[in-house]
Design a protein around this motif. Sequence first.
Motif, PDB file in Angstrom:
ATOM      1  N   ASP A   1       6.289  11.966  -2.115  1.00 33.51           N
ATOM      2  CA  ASP A   1       5.198  11.000  -2.006  1.00 33.51           C
ATOM      3  C   ASP A   1       4.348  11.158  -3.269  1.00 33.51           C
TER       4      ASP A   1
ATOM      5  N   VAL B   1       2.235   8.878  -4.461  1.00 34.69           N
ATOM      6  CA  VAL B   1       1.196   7.836  -4.457  1.00 34.69           C
ATOM      7  C   VAL B   1       0.024   8.261  -5.353  1.00 34.69           C
ATOM      8  N   ILE B   2      -0.286   9.553  -5.350  1.00 38.70           N
ATOM      9  CA  ILE B   2      -1.325  10.038  -6.276  1.00 38.70           C
ATOM     10  C   ILE B   2      -0.709  10.474  -7.604  1.00 38.70           C
TER      11      ILE B   2
ATOM     12  N   TYR C   1      -1.065  14.520   3.024  1.00 38.40           N
ATOM     13  CA  TYR C   1      -1.499  13.215   3.528  1.00 38.40           C
ATOM     14  C   TYR C   1      -0.495  12.170   3.076  1.00 38.40           C
ATOM     15  N   HIS C   2       0.012  11.400   4.024  1.00 30.74           N
ATOM     16  CA  HIS C   2       0.998  10.372   3.663  1.00 30.74           C
ATOM     17  C   HIS C   2       0.580   8.980   4.145  1.00 30.74           C
ATOM     18  N   GLY C   3      -0.719   8.738   4.224  1.00 30.50           N
ATOM     19  CA  GLY C   3      -1.181   7.402   4.589  1.00 30.50           C
ATOM     20  C   GLY C   3      -1.646   7.325   6.025  1.00 30.50           C
TER      21      GLY C   3
ATOM     22  N   VAL D   1       5.401   4.770   2.236  1.00 29.65           N
ATOM     23  CA  VAL D   1       5.900   5.970   2.920  1.00 29.65           C
ATOM     24  C   VAL D   1       6.659   5.562   4.179  1.00 29.65           C
TER      25      VAL D   1
ATOM     26  N   GLU E   1       4.209  15.881  -0.771  1.00 29.31           N
ATOM     27  CA  GLU E   1       3.392  15.515  -1.935  1.00 29.31           C
ATOM     28  C   GLU E   1       3.637  16.627  -2.970  1.00 29.31           C
TER      29      GLU E   1
ATOM     30  N   ILE F   1      -5.224  14.416  -1.225  1.00 27.74           N
ATOM     31  CA  ILE F   1      -6.451  14.121  -0.479  1.00 27.74           C
ATOM     32  C   ILE F   1      -6.960  15.343   0.297  1.00 27.74           C
TER      33      ILE F   1
ATOM     34  N   SER G   1       0.860  -1.194   0.000  1.00 24.79           N
ATOM     35  CA  SER G   1       0.000   0.000   0.000  1.00 24.79           C
ATOM     36  C   SER G   1       0.892   1.238   0.000  1.00 24.79           C
ATOM     37  N   GLY G   2       0.266   2.369  -0.289  1.00 21.34           N
ATOM     38  CA  GLY G   2       0.998   3.635  -0.252  1.00 21.34           C
ATOM     39  C   GLY G   2       1.481   3.941   1.153  1.00 21.34           C
ATOM     40  N   SER G   3       0.631   3.661   2.155  1.00 20.36           N
ATOM     41  CA  SER G   3       1.006   3.941   3.551  1.00 20.36           C
ATOM     42  C   SER G   3       2.290   3.200   3.914  1.00 20.36           C
TER      43      SER G   3
ATOM     44  N   LYS H   1      -1.291   3.232  -5.823  1.00 18.12           N
ATOM     45  CA  LYS H   1      -2.477   3.445  -6.656  1.00 18.12           C
ATOM     46  C   LYS H   1      -2.327   2.983  -8.100  1.00 18.12           C
TER      47      LYS H   1
HETATM   48  C1  LIG Z   1      -0.171  10.999  -1.193  1.00 15.54           C
HETATM   49  C2  LIG Z   1      -0.601   9.728  -0.534  1.00 15.54           C
HETATM   50  N1  LIG Z   1       0.299   9.024   0.165  1.00 15.54           N
HETATM   51  C3  LIG Z   1      -0.023   7.855   0.757  1.00 15.54           C
HETATM   52  C4  LIG Z   1      -1.287   7.346   0.656  1.00 15.54           C
HETATM   53  C5  LIG Z   1      -1.638   6.056   1.321  1.00 15.54           C
HETATM   54  O1  LIG Z   1      -1.863   5.062   0.353  1.00 15.54           O
HETATM   55  P1  LIG Z   1      -2.748   3.775   0.729  1.00 15.54           P
HETATM   56  O2  LIG Z   1      -4.138   4.249   0.896  1.00 15.54           O
HETATM   57  O3  LIG Z   1      -2.549   2.865  -0.462  1.00 15.54           O
HETATM   58  O4  LIG Z   1      -2.163   3.206   1.966  1.00 15.54           O
HETATM   59  C6  LIG Z   1      -2.265   8.049  -0.065  1.00 15.54           C
HETATM   60  C7  LIG Z   1      -3.641   7.536  -0.178  1.00 15.54           C
HETATM   61  O5  LIG Z   1      -4.552   8.185  -0.625  1.00 15.54           O
HETATM   62  C8  LIG Z   1      -1.915   9.272  -0.670  1.00 15.54           C
HETATM   63  O6  LIG Z   1      -2.811  10.009  -1.340  1.00 15.54           O
END
Ligand SMILES: Cc1ncc(COP(=O)(O)O)c(C=O)c1O
Length: 458
Positions: free
Chosen positions: A254, A256-257, A154-156, A131, A220, A225, A126-128, A282
């Motif tokens: 980060d 992830v988006i 937001y970093h998870g 990070v 980010e 988010i 996962s993104g969380s 993602k």
């Molecule tokens: C910038 C960013 N980092 C980390 C995450 C966490 O990713 P995940 O929901 O896959 O754990 C998200 C999730 O929306 C995100 O937008």
Amino acid sequence: MTTAREVFEKQYVSRTRKSRQMYEEARHYLAGGVPGGARYRRPYPLYVKEAKGSKFWDVDGNEYIDILCGAGAAILGHSPASVMDTVRQQLDRGTIIQVTGEFVIELAKKITQHMAGMELIRFVSSGSEGVHIALRAARAYTGREKYAKFEGCYHGQLDNELVSGAVFAGPGDNPEPVLGCAGIPKSILNDTIILPWNNADASVALIRKHAKELAAVIIEPVGGIYLGGMPAERAFVEALRKVTEQEGIVLIFDEVITGFRLGLSGSYSILGVIPDLRVLGKVIGGGFPIGAYGGRKDIMEKVVTPPGPAEAKDIALRRQKIFSSGTFSGNPVSVAAGVATLRELEKPGFYERIDGYGERIRSGLRKMAMDIGLQIQVVGLRSLFSVHFSNHPVRNIRDILNSDRETAGAFYMGLVANGVYVPEHHVAFTCGAHNDADIGKILEVSEKVFREIKRHQA
Ligand SMILES: Cc1ncc(COP(=O)(O)O)c(C=O)c1O
């Protein structure tokens, strides 16, 4: 007198009877009736039957144009044929093999080829997680313990990263860290420095002040988010690149988006800045769970690559290594879907199309609100957008949280009640399955909702 929100909520309730029934049942088994907090909405969440392309259908048979798009993950829309074909093949060849397969190498190769500075990578689920482990890698590499993040990013969902996201305190140019939710140990605040978004001078001064303790600065490149698609300014990110390089701090993007959403090179296409490490998620999972982190070869080799046979007896070297492995890391289905997705994104014209839809929506919303006499701010770029009700530009999370959230909430409720799906206050996306008719409908519904809001303001 009824409010616009009440009108939209009444519409929502009258067309979602089965969802309400399912909620009544689901909440006995699932906390809040949902598998994850973001799926909850007032007065009760929707329950879905099927999704295909740019749309989904709820259990009552209502059709929605989806502008949440899997929280950005479904960049091709739902169940795209080419990706599903590849996934079906992989399903017959094994779903959890725990020995590295071909697709995982191909996905890593594609990512490293497209993204500047992604020299070596590792997959997580996962993104969380991405990070969290990237920060661990930065700590191991620098021998320092603290990290700095920006207010509003937001970093998870994990403890260390859930600080000062949609909450703030202290002076704007020297924010105080605030825990993101209950249950996070306060001790985490001792290791977290919060920086002001898009404020280069103040951020650089704070980074220099804490430099000797800072392992990493994470950002980010486009606030997603919570910041609704708000880009970091180029000069600001260049200043971060310079100070982190001078102070030996690991700069982490980060993405992830933004990774494979702002184009094949991610945020590099707007900022031209190469971080030391990047986190992805993602889109690279093609609709299946995934995360990844990676970047500079010297960092990854020093702290992630396992010691070779000749080095294995060197205890000091082994102690530099981080633990980075999970049961589902690089699982065969996610990476197969990821490869099939990137093949589609590599086709000429893909990004021009989704970015063009994003621009049509942003400019359409601005014009309609102006014609109707509503003061809104539309944030976003390329295929991301969000709407805030404010009479002055929103430049950071403080501006967003101080804007008229009640009316914005009514707007988002109005969209859902009229067949355009996105959670309240959530950044929205365009995707490859949207078409001209969808964009027309999104704007038509938005206009109807704006007019109802205006009517209640009069
Ligand atoms: C910038 C960013 N980092 C980390 C995450 C966490 O990713 P995940 O929901 O896959 O754990 C998200 C999730 O929306 C995100 O937008």
